[in-house]
Write a protein that holds these residues in place. Sequence first.
Motif, PDB file in Angstrom:
ATOM      1  N   GLU A   1       1.011  -1.436   0.085  1.00 54.01           N
ATOM      2  CA  GLU A   1       0.321   0.320   0.556  1.00 54.01           C
ATOM      3  C   GLU A   1       0.637   0.987   0.080  1.00 54.01           C
ATOM      4  O   GLU A   1      -0.079   2.022  -0.555  1.00 54.01           O
ATOM      5  CB  GLU A   1      -0.830   0.110   1.206  1.00 54.01           C
ATOM      6  N   ALA A   2       2.445   1.337   0.582  1.00 55.03           N
ATOM      7  CA  ALA A   2       2.949   2.954   0.481  1.00 55.03           C
ATOM      8  C   ALA A   2       3.599   2.719  -0.351  1.00 55.03           C
ATOM      9  O   ALA A   2       3.905   1.494  -1.750  1.00 55.03           O
ATOM     10  CB  ALA A   2       4.292   2.003   1.673  1.00 55.03           C
ATOM     11  N   GLY A   3       3.704   4.028  -0.684  1.00 57.14           N
ATOM     12  CA  GLY A   3       4.300   4.948  -2.170  1.00 57.14           C
ATOM     13  C   GLY A   3       5.586   5.199  -1.864  1.00 57.14           C
ATOM     14  O   GLY A   3       6.265   5.864  -2.806  1.00 57.14           O
ATOM     15  N   ALA A   4       5.679   5.841  -0.215  1.00 60.51           N
ATOM     16  CA  ALA A   4       6.549   6.715   0.004  1.00 60.51           C
ATOM     17  C   ALA A   4       7.147   5.534   1.670  1.00 60.51           C
ATOM     18  O   ALA A   4       6.380   5.283   2.308  1.00 60.51           O
ATOM     19  CB  ALA A   4       5.978   7.626   0.343  1.00 60.51           C
ATOM     20  N   ILE A   5       7.884   5.665   1.712  1.00 62.56           N
ATOM     21  CA  ILE A   5       9.247   5.096   3.569  1.00 62.56           C
ATOM     22  C   ILE A   5      10.147   6.411   2.917  1.00 62.56           C
ATOM     23  O   ILE A   5      10.975   6.612   2.084  1.00 62.56           O
ATOM     24  CB  ILE A   5       9.767   3.840   3.144  1.00 62.56           C
ATOM     25  N   ASN A   6       9.162   8.036   4.381  1.00 62.81           N
ATOM     26  CA  ASN A   6      11.082   7.856   5.150  1.00 62.81           C
ATOM     27  C   ASN A   6      11.763   7.528   6.351  1.00 62.81           C
ATOM     28  O   ASN A   6      10.849   6.902   6.885  1.00 62.81           O
ATOM     29  CB  ASN A   6      10.010   9.570   5.577  1.00 62.81           C
ATOM     30  N   THR A   7      12.977   7.682   6.023  1.00 64.85           N
ATOM     31  CA  THR A   7      13.414   7.419   6.867  1.00 64.85           C
ATOM     32  C   THR A   7      14.471   8.946   8.066  1.00 64.85           C
ATOM     33  O   THR A   7      14.727   9.691   6.664  1.00 64.85           O
ATOM     34  CB  THR A   7      14.332   6.248   6.892  1.00 64.85           C
ATOM     35  N   PHE A   8      14.188   8.602   8.676  1.00 67.20           N
ATOM     36  CA  PHE A   8      14.756   9.510   9.685  1.00 67.20           C
ATOM     37  C   PHE A   8      16.600   8.692  10.321  1.00 67.20           C
ATOM     38  O   PHE A   8      16.256   7.789  11.565  1.00 67.20           O
ATOM     39  CB  PHE A   8      14.278  10.450  10.170  1.00 67.20           C
ATOM     40  N   ILE A   9      17.922   9.454  10.079  1.00 66.87           N
ATOM     41  CA  ILE A   9      18.856   8.569  11.064  1.00 66.87           C
ATOM     42  C   ILE A   9      18.741   9.700  11.675  1.00 66.87           C
ATOM     43  O   ILE A   9      19.983  10.703  11.007  1.00 66.87           O
ATOM     44  CB  ILE A   9      19.611   7.815  10.157  1.00 66.87           C
ATOM     45  N   GLY A  10      19.286   9.853  13.221  1.00 71.75           N
ATOM     46  CA  GLY A  10      20.211  10.161  13.928  1.00 71.75           C
ATOM     47  C   GLY A  10      21.664  10.067  14.774  1.00 71.75           C
ATOM     48  O   GLY A  10      21.891   9.161  14.853  1.00 71.75           O
ATOM     49  N   THR A  11      22.930  10.406  13.969  1.00 75.07           N
ATOM     50  CA  THR A  11      24.058  10.212  14.805  1.00 75.07           C
ATOM     51  C   THR A  11      24.359  10.867  15.575  1.00 75.07           C
ATOM     52  O   THR A  11      24.059  12.394  15.492  1.00 75.07           O
ATOM     53  CB  THR A  11      24.790  10.051  12.796  1.00 75.07           C
ATOM     54  N   VAL A  12      25.120  10.909  15.887  1.00 78.75           N
ATOM     55  CA  VAL A  12      26.428  11.359  17.221  1.00 78.75           C
ATOM     56  C   VAL A  12      27.073  12.773  15.564  1.00 78.75           C
ATOM     57  O   VAL A  12      28.110  12.687  15.320  1.00 78.75           O
ATOM     58  CB  VAL A  12      26.773  10.010  18.075  1.00 78.75           C
ATOM     59  N   ARG A  13      27.219  13.993  16.270  1.00 80.48           N
ATOM     60  CA  ARG A  13      27.613  15.090  15.915  1.00 80.48           C
ATOM     61  C   ARG A  13      29.222  15.039  16.470  1.00 80.48           C
ATOM     62  O   ARG A  13      28.712  15.219  17.848  1.00 80.48           O
ATOM     63  CB  ARG A  13      26.967  16.108  15.854  1.00 80.48           C
TER      64      ARG A  13
ATOM     65  N   ASP B   1      28.201   7.254  15.165  1.00 79.91           N
ATOM     66  CA  ASP B   1      27.024   6.496  14.978  1.00 79.91           C
ATOM     67  C   ASP B   1      25.535   6.610  15.263  1.00 79.91           C
ATOM     68  O   ASP B   1      25.281   7.515  15.399  1.00 79.91           O
ATOM     69  CB  ASP B   1      27.032   5.470  17.194  1.00 79.91           C
ATOM     70  N   ILE B   2      24.788   5.507  15.111  1.00 82.64           N
ATOM     71  CA  ILE B   2      22.828   5.843  14.476  1.00 82.64           C
ATOM     72  C   ILE B   2      22.692   6.009  16.754  1.00 82.64           C
ATOM     73  O   ILE B   2      22.352   4.835  16.698  1.00 82.64           O
ATOM     74  CB  ILE B   2      22.638   5.289  13.757  1.00 82.64           C
ATOM     75  N   ALA B   3      22.257   7.021  16.636  1.00 86.57           N
ATOM     76  CA  ALA B   3      21.701   7.060  18.448  1.00 86.57           C
ATOM     77  C   ALA B   3      19.925   6.163  17.967  1.00 86.57           C
ATOM     78  O   ALA B   3      19.259   5.618  19.004  1.00 86.57           O
ATOM     79  CB  ALA B   3      21.667   8.573  18.722  1.00 86.57           C
ATOM     80  N   VAL B   4      19.195   7.297  16.870  1.00 85.92           N
ATOM     81  CA  VAL B   4      17.955   7.149  16.551  1.00 85.92           C
ATOM     82  C   VAL B   4      17.264   6.605  14.931  1.00 85.92           C
ATOM     83  O   VAL B   4      17.972   7.626  14.292  1.00 85.92           O
ATOM     84  CB  VAL B   4      16.777   8.403  17.513  1.00 85.92           C
ATOM     85  N   MET B   5      16.802   6.022  14.737  1.00 82.94           N
ATOM     86  CA  MET B   5      16.130   5.429  13.610  1.00 82.94           C
ATOM     87  C   MET B   5      14.885   5.241  13.508  1.00 82.94           C
ATOM     88  O   MET B   5      13.641   5.054  14.327  1.00 82.94           O
ATOM     89  CB  MET B   5      16.615   4.400  13.493  1.00 82.94           C
ATOM     90  N   ILE B   6      13.749   6.235  12.445  1.00 83.97           N
ATOM     91  CA  ILE B   6      12.775   6.576  12.091  1.00 83.97           C
ATOM     92  C   ILE B   6      12.082   5.726  11.074  1.00 83.97           C
ATOM     93  O   ILE B   6      13.183   6.781   9.806  1.00 83.97           O
ATOM     94  CB  ILE B   6      12.031   8.085  12.547  1.00 83.97           C
ATOM     95  N   ALA B   7      11.567   5.340  11.039  1.00 80.53           N
ATOM     96  CA  ALA B   7      10.634   5.176   9.656  1.00 80.53           C
ATOM     97  C   ALA B   7       9.141   5.225   9.125  1.00 80.53           C
ATOM     98  O   ALA B   7       8.124   4.319   9.991  1.00 80.53           O
ATOM     99  CB  ALA B   7      11.456   3.202   8.764  1.00 80.53           C
ATOM    100  N   VAL B   8       8.805   5.902   7.942  1.00 78.07           N
ATOM    101  CA  VAL B   8       7.300   5.681   8.822  1.00 78.07           C
ATOM    102  C   VAL B   8       7.164   5.515   6.804  1.00 78.07           C
ATOM    103  O   VAL B   8       7.589   6.599   5.658  1.00 78.07           O
ATOM    104  CB  VAL B   8       7.444   7.119   8.643  1.00 78.07           C
ATOM    105  N   SER B   9       6.349   4.194   6.277  1.00 84.27           N
ATOM    106  CA  SER B   9       5.648   4.083   5.212  1.00 84.27           C
ATOM    107  C   SER B   9       4.573   4.542   4.800  1.00 84.27           C
ATOM    108  O   SER B   9       3.292   4.550   6.123  1.00 84.27           O
ATOM    109  CB  SER B   9       5.456   3.083   5.003  1.00 84.27           C
ATOM    110  N   THR B  10       3.745   5.440   3.873  1.00 86.50           N
ATOM    111  CA  THR B  10       2.410   6.182   3.851  1.00 86.50           C
ATOM    112  C   THR B  10       2.123   5.835   2.599  1.00 86.50           C
ATOM    113  O   THR B  10       3.314   5.521   1.682  1.00 86.50           O
ATOM    114  CB  THR B  10       2.611   7.681   3.531  1.00 86.50           C
ATOM    115  N   PRO B  11       1.334   5.996   2.236  1.00 88.23           N
ATOM    116  CA  PRO B  11       0.560   6.194   0.619  1.00 88.23           C
ATOM    117  C   PRO B  11       1.411   6.645  -0.104  1.00 88.23           C
ATOM    118  O   PRO B  11       1.416   6.851  -1.697  1.00 88.23           O
ATOM    119  CB  PRO B  11      -1.216   5.729  -0.034  1.00 88.23           C
ATOM    120  N   HIS B  12       1.479   8.692  -0.327  1.00 89.58           N
ATOM    121  CA  HIS B  12       1.644   9.519  -0.296  1.00 89.58           C
ATOM    122  C   HIS B  12       2.884   9.987   0.061  1.00 89.58           C
ATOM    123  O   HIS B  12       3.018   9.927   1.837  1.00 89.58           O
ATOM    124  CB  HIS B  12       0.548  10.258  -1.162  1.00 89.58           C
ATOM    125  N   ARG B  13       3.665  10.305  -0.307  1.00 95.28           N
ATOM    126  CA  ARG B  13       4.966  11.312   0.068  1.00 95.28           C
ATOM    127  C   ARG B  13       4.882  12.087   1.656  1.00 95.28           C
ATOM    128  O   ARG B  13       5.564  12.307   2.243  1.00 95.28           O
ATOM    129  CB  ARG B  13       6.387  11.342  -0.974  1.00 95.28           C
TER     130      ARG B  13
END
Lengths: 152, 77
Positions: free
Chosen positions: A25-37, A90-102
Amino acid sequence: MEKRCWITDQPLDIQIITEKVIRREAGAINTFIGTVREFTNGRKTLFLQYESYKEMAEKKLEQIATEIDQHWPEAVTVIAHRVGRLEISDIAVMIAVSTPHRSDSYEASRYAIERIKEIVPIWKKEHWEDGEEWIGDQKQTRPGIPLKGEIK
Amino acid sequence: MITLLFFAGLKEAIGDDQIKMPAVGMTLGEVKEKVWAEYSIEQVKSCMVAVNEEFAPEETTIQEGDTIAFIPPVSGG
């Protein structure tokens, strides 16, 4: 059902997290990756130490995912946060969201990271070249309990 | 008896991640006052407080066996 929000002391894997939200059903997956600065306002970070109140943190991450369900009913959300010692990049947090539209996937993903910084009991300690310090986001004036209507 | 949990900078300032104390019947606000009076740590005042893993208002009355967590300003992400 498998957990969609969790705290771990192990490295996060974008592949595994993305696979959890991919679907026909998804047309988009947005991933956010928070890293150590490495540098914050010119000050050099050597490494970070993250700590959580794990049981509650997982509940609050789940609350954020539920808020996303309410506002973006077609979204599927996964959130994972790492704790322990993290090195630069290093990656501290990761978020993935899929939705039909971007556009929904961008908005929901942004919503998740902003809410993490408000209500999830996770703390980081900066270890600088010249000292160390627990960081607070200074948002403690917000009660942490979203009011009705506050969820946009 | 109830259990108090401390995290991050507050844990380091108090020197322990948890303590037990008799507080049944007190409000959350009174427990906060008591901890502040005992340790004189300014950070206690700026903490949010959770009862049994959920943020709770200071008027909440403490029940036997409750777990009260002092939540310093968070900095995840």
